[in-house]
Motif scaffolding. Structure first.
Motif, PDB file in Angstrom:
ATOM      1  N   ASP A 334     -11.814  -2.449  10.335  1.00 20.23           N
ATOM      2  CA  ASP A 334     -13.188  -1.971  10.543  1.00 20.23           C
ATOM      3  C   ASP A 334     -13.281  -0.885  11.612  1.00 20.23           C
ATOM      4  N   THR A 335     -12.297  -0.008  11.679  1.00 19.34           N
ATOM      5  CA  THR A 335     -12.345   1.127  12.608  1.00 19.34           C
ATOM      6  C   THR A 335     -12.137   2.422  11.829  1.00 19.34           C
ATOM      7  N   TYR A 336     -12.645   3.521  12.397  1.00 19.39           N
ATOM      8  CA  TYR A 336     -12.418   4.820  11.762  1.00 19.39           C
ATOM      9  C   TYR A 336     -10.943   5.201  11.819  1.00 19.39           C
ATOM     10  N   ALA A 337     -10.253   4.791  12.883  1.00 18.83           N
ATOM     11  CA  ALA A 337      -8.816   5.059  12.967  1.00 18.83           C
ATOM     12  C   ALA A 337      -8.084   4.369  11.821  1.00 18.83           C
ATOM     13  N   GLY A 338      -8.489   3.133  11.507  1.00 21.60           N
ATOM     14  CA  GLY A 338      -7.876   2.419  10.395  1.00 21.60           C
ATOM     15  C   GLY A 338      -8.154   3.096   9.063  1.00 21.60           C
ATOM     16  N   LEU A 339      -9.388   3.590   8.891  1.00 26.11           N
ATOM     17  CA  LEU A 339      -9.730   4.303   7.660  1.00 26.11           C
ATOM     18  C   LEU A 339      -8.894   5.569   7.518  1.00 26.11           C
ATOM     19  N   LEU A 340      -8.741   6.315   8.613  1.00 22.28           N
ATOM     20  CA  LEU A 340      -7.934   7.538   8.566  1.00 22.28           C
ATOM     21  C   LEU A 340      -6.466   7.215   8.294  1.00 22.28           C
ATOM     22  N   LEU A 341      -5.972   6.118   8.868  1.00 22.41           N
ATOM     23  CA  LEU A 341      -4.602   5.691   8.584  1.00 22.41           C
ATOM     24  C   LEU A 341      -4.446   5.370   7.098  1.00 22.41           C
ATOM     25  N   SER A 342      -5.422   4.683   6.525  1.00 22.17           N
ATOM     26  CA  SER A 342      -5.377   4.375   5.094  1.00 22.17           C
ATOM     27  C   SER A 342      -5.409   5.642   4.252  1.00 22.17           C
ATOM     28  N   LEU A 343      -6.178   6.627   4.689  1.00 30.34           N
ATOM     29  CA  LEU A 343      -6.244   7.883   3.941  1.00 30.34           C
ATOM     30  C   LEU A 343      -4.925   8.650   4.013  1.00 30.34           C
ATOM     31  N   VAL A 344      -4.236   8.582   5.160  1.00 25.73           N
ATOM     32  CA  VAL A 344      -2.905   9.197   5.251  1.00 25.73           C
ATOM     33  C   VAL A 344      -1.975   8.559   4.226  1.00 25.73           C
ATOM     34  N   GLY A 345      -1.969   7.223   4.187  1.00 26.89           N
ATOM     35  CA  GLY A 345      -1.136   6.534   3.204  1.00 26.89           C
ATOM     36  C   GLY A 345      -1.573   6.814   1.781  1.00 26.89           C
ATOM     37  N   GLY A 346      -2.892   6.862   1.556  1.00 26.91           N
ATOM     38  CA  GLY A 346      -3.401   7.095   0.209  1.00 26.91           C
ATOM     39  C   GLY A 346      -3.071   8.481  -0.306  1.00 26.91           C
ATOM     40  N   LEU A 347      -3.248   9.501   0.540  1.00 28.65           N
ATOM     41  CA  LEU A 347      -2.929  10.864   0.112  1.00 28.65           C
ATOM     42  C   LEU A 347      -1.428  11.013  -0.131  1.00 28.65           C
ATOM     43  N   THR A 348      -0.616  10.379   0.718  1.00 29.36           N
ATOM     44  CA  THR A 348       0.833  10.394   0.493  1.00 29.36           C
ATOM     45  C   THR A 348       1.174   9.732  -0.832  1.00 29.36           C
ATOM     46  N   PHE A 349       0.547   8.594  -1.118  1.00 32.60           N
ATOM     47  CA  PHE A 349       0.776   7.874  -2.372  1.00 32.60           C
ATOM     48  C   PHE A 349       0.429   8.743  -3.573  1.00 32.60           C
ATOM     49  N   LEU A 350      -0.716   9.407  -3.528  1.00 30.88           N
ATOM     50  CA  LEU A 350      -1.169  10.220  -4.656  1.00 30.88           C
ATOM     51  C   LEU A 350      -0.270  11.436  -4.861  1.00 30.88           C
ATOM     52  N   VAL A 351       0.012  12.167  -3.784  1.00 33.15           N
ATOM     53  CA  VAL A 351       0.781  13.410  -3.897  1.00 33.15           C
ATOM     54  C   VAL A 351       2.206  13.138  -4.360  1.00 33.15           C
ATOM     55  N   THR A 352       2.878  12.183  -3.741  1.00 35.49           N
ATOM     56  CA  THR A 352       4.282  11.936  -4.094  1.00 35.49           C
ATOM     57  C   THR A 352       4.416  11.294  -5.476  1.00 35.49           C
ATOM     58  N   SER A 353       3.423  10.533  -5.910  1.00 35.62           N
ATOM     59  CA  SER A 353       3.458  10.006  -7.282  1.00 35.62           C
ATOM     60  C   SER A 353       3.372  11.137  -8.293  1.00 35.62           C
ATOM     61  N   LEU A 354       2.523  12.122  -8.013  1.00 38.55           N
ATOM     62  CA  LEU A 354       2.407  13.273  -8.910  1.00 38.55           C
ATOM     63  C   LEU A 354       3.692  14.095  -8.929  1.00 38.55           C
ATOM     64  N   VAL A 355       4.256  14.345  -7.749  1.00 42.51           N
ATOM     65  CA  VAL A 355       5.449  15.187  -7.668  1.00 42.51           C
ATOM     66  C   VAL A 355       6.647  14.503  -8.320  1.00 42.51           C
ATOM     67  N   ALA A 356       6.700  13.177  -8.283  1.00 43.29           N
ATOM     68  CA  ALA A 356       7.815  12.461  -8.904  1.00 43.29           C
ATOM     69  C   ALA A 356       7.898  12.726 -10.400  1.00 43.29           C
ATOM     70  N   VAL A 357       6.773  13.048 -11.030  1.00 42.78           N
ATOM     71  CA  VAL A 357       6.768  13.347 -12.463  1.00 42.78           C
ATOM     72  C   VAL A 357       7.620  14.576 -12.761  1.00 42.78           C
ATOM     73  N   ASN A 358       7.703  15.520 -11.813  1.00 41.73           N
ATOM     74  CA  ASN A 358       8.448  16.769 -12.011  1.00 41.73           C
ATOM     75  C   ASN A 358       9.960  16.600 -11.962  1.00 41.73           C
ATOM     76  N   GLN A 359      10.442  15.491 -11.422  1.00 38.24           N
ATOM     77  CA  GLN A 359      11.846  15.399 -11.032  1.00 38.24           C
ATOM     78  C   GLN A 359      12.749  14.941 -12.180  1.00 38.24           C
ATOM     79  N   ARG A 360      13.909  15.609 -12.299  1.00 41.50           N
ATOM     80  CA  ARG A 360      14.955  15.177 -13.228  1.00 41.50           C
ATOM     81  C   ARG A 360      16.090  14.470 -12.493  1.00 41.50           C
ATOM     82  N   ASN A 361      16.276  14.801 -11.223  1.00 36.15           N
ATOM     83  CA  ASN A 361      17.299  14.155 -10.413  1.00 36.15           C
ATOM     84  C   ASN A 361      16.859  12.725 -10.114  1.00 36.15           C
ATOM     85  N   ALA A 362      17.654  11.745 -10.556  1.00 41.78           N
ATOM     86  CA  ALA A 362      17.248  10.342 -10.442  1.00 41.78           C
ATOM     87  C   ALA A 362      17.013   9.932  -8.995  1.00 41.78           C
ATOM     88  N   LYS A 363      17.854  10.410  -8.072  1.00 48.89           N
ATOM     89  CA  LYS A 363      17.684  10.018  -6.674  1.00 48.89           C
ATOM     90  C   LYS A 363      16.411  10.612  -6.081  1.00 48.89           C
TER      91      LYS A 363
END
Length: 657
Positions: A334-363
């Motif tokens: 229930d803090t704004y710092a916690g909300l911003l922390l969640s948004l950092v994780g959420g944006l990372t989750f969204l962006v890297t999930s999208l970029v993973a679609v581009n990859q052919r290298n399994a690693k």
């Protein structure tokens, strides 16, 4: 207390003994024995402390004083060693020694200037730390076993010996680099045990920085210029987190308000007293967990041998980051710092999930997937409710087992077919059904396993929609989770489709999987099944006791989430059928027959080719969709870096102001 001491000290002693082994055979036996001892000790610890509340341990005054000075000396030695490594930095990496000196100066100021808080209980054990110890000992130990033969083949290939399997080196003296490699792996495990059991923040910080040293050395292992540069990148980003962690300790020593060096007291301080140091430590957690804008160091770690990648992604390093964030989760509720922390994780989750679609290298697919799943855990930590903590801890468990299996299976596959390109794994279920079955189990464990990632996301949706920090915050996080999960399903399904497609490529080597690699892979495959089947035991034995204890202290609301048993039963039946499919491939390898179908022209006998209207020979092949025209990796990553960097700065400014 004795088992905790054993896990930490034995790992260090085992690392030294393994590094000093006279022959490769003796070294391998010492590794297997050490892994077995750590696994047994962690299981005994789990049996003694499962379903119980936390226990805190005090040490005698003289022993505490001795250990304090040893940790101070160790920290100075660690800083000196890192500065010595910096002799190979390039001009653009000048900031790395500056960060080392800044971090060391802050710690010396906290430890030696003025009065400092007394630490009554330097060590503790609770159900969450016990679960982490099981992951470190069993998953991390199996990775070390897999590395025995893998590193032999790795050095043989580096030396130009293509038939490494024919070389009997058990009586040879191990190379110095190989000996140091295994010693560093066990030092890594010992430091991780220290992180999960240390209640003294200064001691925890020392173990934290040992993992930074280990990751730098292991990433730079091949000593190529690319490996060294990526090692220094990892070192630099983790030192940024280290400086932030040291600043938090200085604040807790000399700042206003709460003064403590004990982790449990920091958490008990709540957002009113502990928010500023918690946010500073959260920056360290974000860097260690490879969240944007720090994520590039984990991608660079792919140059290291596969066991290093598996260790960094599953049971060590990145798990240290999310571990400390979950520990501090009640402070962010229930803090704004916690909300911003969640948004950092959420944006990372969204962006890297999208970029993973581009990859052919399994690693690289696995690397982006790791960053994405850690982002989901960070989202949960920022919310700080019982439901999100429940989901985050179970996500750690399932991710550790499945991702270790996937990384090791990809490494073995690369040795078998000579490539880590997903397209080259076409029809692997027909060509090497056992290794293909392991890959399928790992992938299903990432997004379809009963009670695993799937139910974790279900719980996250419920928790996000009940947030009340600001208008629309929960809906925003739920939307990020939904749109980030869709590409996750896409890239896992695409990879699975290549594995079960009819092969059009040459057969790989028919040599069997080496024994140590097979033991590790079979064990992790079994663990993935067991983790799904025994989910209720993990819940009642490790997760619920932890959240219930926090609720009893008034740090979070009483756990009130529940899922109807009918829903659980229906999902179990549906998903278990899919999960058993790889086992069927394993027990009864599928077969296929080649037929000459119509290929849009005149077929070329004996191949999947045809001659077109102009007489040119063309090969018929299938390839996965990588959507490179829709998702441009560079642009998407740039947006994520800027967005997450801005959110992190807002989080720091909001807490300080």
């Amino acid at each position: 207390m004795y088992l905790i001491s054993f896990l930490i000290v034995f790992s260090l002693v085992a690392g030294v003994a393994i590094a000093m082994a006279p022959t490769v055979g003796v070294q391998a036996r010492r590794i297997r024995f050490s892994v077995g001892a750590l696994a047994v000790a962690s299981v005994v610890l789990a049996l003694l402390h499962a379903s119980r509340g936390p226990e805190f341990y005090a040490l005698s005054a003289w022993l505490t004083s001795v250990l304090d000075w040893l940790f101070i000396a160790g920290g100075l030695g660690l800083a000196a060693l890192l500065l010595w490594f910096c002799r190979r930095i390039k001009p653009g990496e000048w900031y790395i020694p500056v960060l080392i000196l800044a971090q060391t100066g802050l710690m010396l100021y906290a430890e030696l200037v003025g009065e400092h808080p007394e630490v009554a209980h330097p060590f503790y054990v609770d159900s969450f730390s016990v679960l982490m110890a099981l992951i470190i000992a069993i998953v991390g130990g199996l990775i070390c076993v897999h590395a025995i033969r893998y590193m032999h083949d790795y050095h043989a290939h580096a030396a130009g010996q293509h038939e490494a399997g024919d070389v009997d080196a058990s009586q040879q003296r191990p190379e110095r680099s190989r000996s140091l490699f295994f010693g560093m792996l066990f030092l890594f495990l010992g430091a991780m045990f220290g992180i999960v059991f240390a209640n003294n923040l200064l001691w925890l910080f020392f173990f934290w920085e040992v993992t930074t040293l280990c990751s730098f050395w292991l990433i730079s292992y091949s000593r190529t210029d690319e490996a060294i540069r990526n090692g220094f990148r990892a070192l630099g980003f983790n030192l940024i987190g280290g400086v932030s962690f040291a600043a938090a300790i200085v604040w807790l020593t000399h700042g206003p308000g709460l003064r403590t060096w004990e982790l449990d007291q920091l958490v008990a301080g709540g957002s009113a007293l502990a928010l500023i140091p918690a946010v500073l430590i959260a920056v360290a957690g974000l860097s260690k967990a490879a969240q944007m804008p720090f994520s590039s160091w984990l991608l660079g770690a792919m140059v290291a041998p596969t066991p290093v990648s598996a260790l960094l992604h599953s049971s060590t390093m990145v798990k240290a980051g999310v571990f400390i964030l979950i520990k501090l989760s009640p402070v962010f509720h229930d803090t704004y710092a916690g909300l911003l922390l969640s948004l950092v994780g959420g944006l990372t989750f969204l962006v890297t999930s999208l970029v993973a679609v581009n990859q052919r290298n399994a690693k690289r697919v696995l690397a982006y997937s790791t960053i994405a799943n850690l982002g989901l855990i960070v989202m949960c930590a920022g919310v700080g409710t019982a439901a999100t903590m429940w989901a985050a801890i179970l996500l750690i468990l399932f991710h550790a087992v499945a991702k270790a299996l996937l990384f090791l299976a990809v490494g073995t596959t690369e040795h078998l077919i000579g490539s880590r390109d997903i397209e080259d794994m076409e029809g692997l279920v027909y060509r090497r059904p056992r290794i293909a079955a392991m890959l399928l189990v790992g992938m299903l464990g990432m997004f379809l396993a009963p009670f695993g990632m799937l139910l974790g996301k279900y719980t996250c949706f419920q928790a996000f929609l009940s947030m009340e920090v600001m208008w629309g915050d929960g809906l925003m996080l739920a939307a990020i989770l939904a749109f980030g999960s869709a590409p996750t399903l896409f890239f896992w399904s695409k990879w699975m489709g290549k594995l079960v497609a009819v092969p059009r490529r040459q057969q790989p080597s028919s040599a069997p999987i080496p024994r140590d690699e097979a033991i590790a892979l079979f064990s992790l495959t079994a663990l993935t099944y067991v983790a799904c089947a025994l989910f209720p035991l993990a819940d009642t034995g490790f997760v619920m006791p932890y959240t219930q204890h926090l609720a009893s202290l008034g740090l979070i609301a009483e756990p009130s989430f529940a899922m109807p048993w009918e829903t659980i039963l229906l999902m179990s039946v549906m998903l278990a059928g899919l999960f058993l499919m790889p086992l069927a491939f394993w027990l009864r390898p599928p077969k296929y027959s080649e037929v000459s179908g119509y290929l849009s022209g005149a077929n070329v006998d004996g191949s999947a080719s045809y001659r077109g209207a102009m007489g040119a020979e063309r090969l018929v092949e299938s390839r996965g969709y990588y959507l490179s025209g829709f998702i441009e990796e560079g642009k998407v990553v740039r947006v994520g870096l800027i967005g997450c960097g801005s959110l992190m700065l807002l989080m720091l400014m909001g807490a300080l102001l």
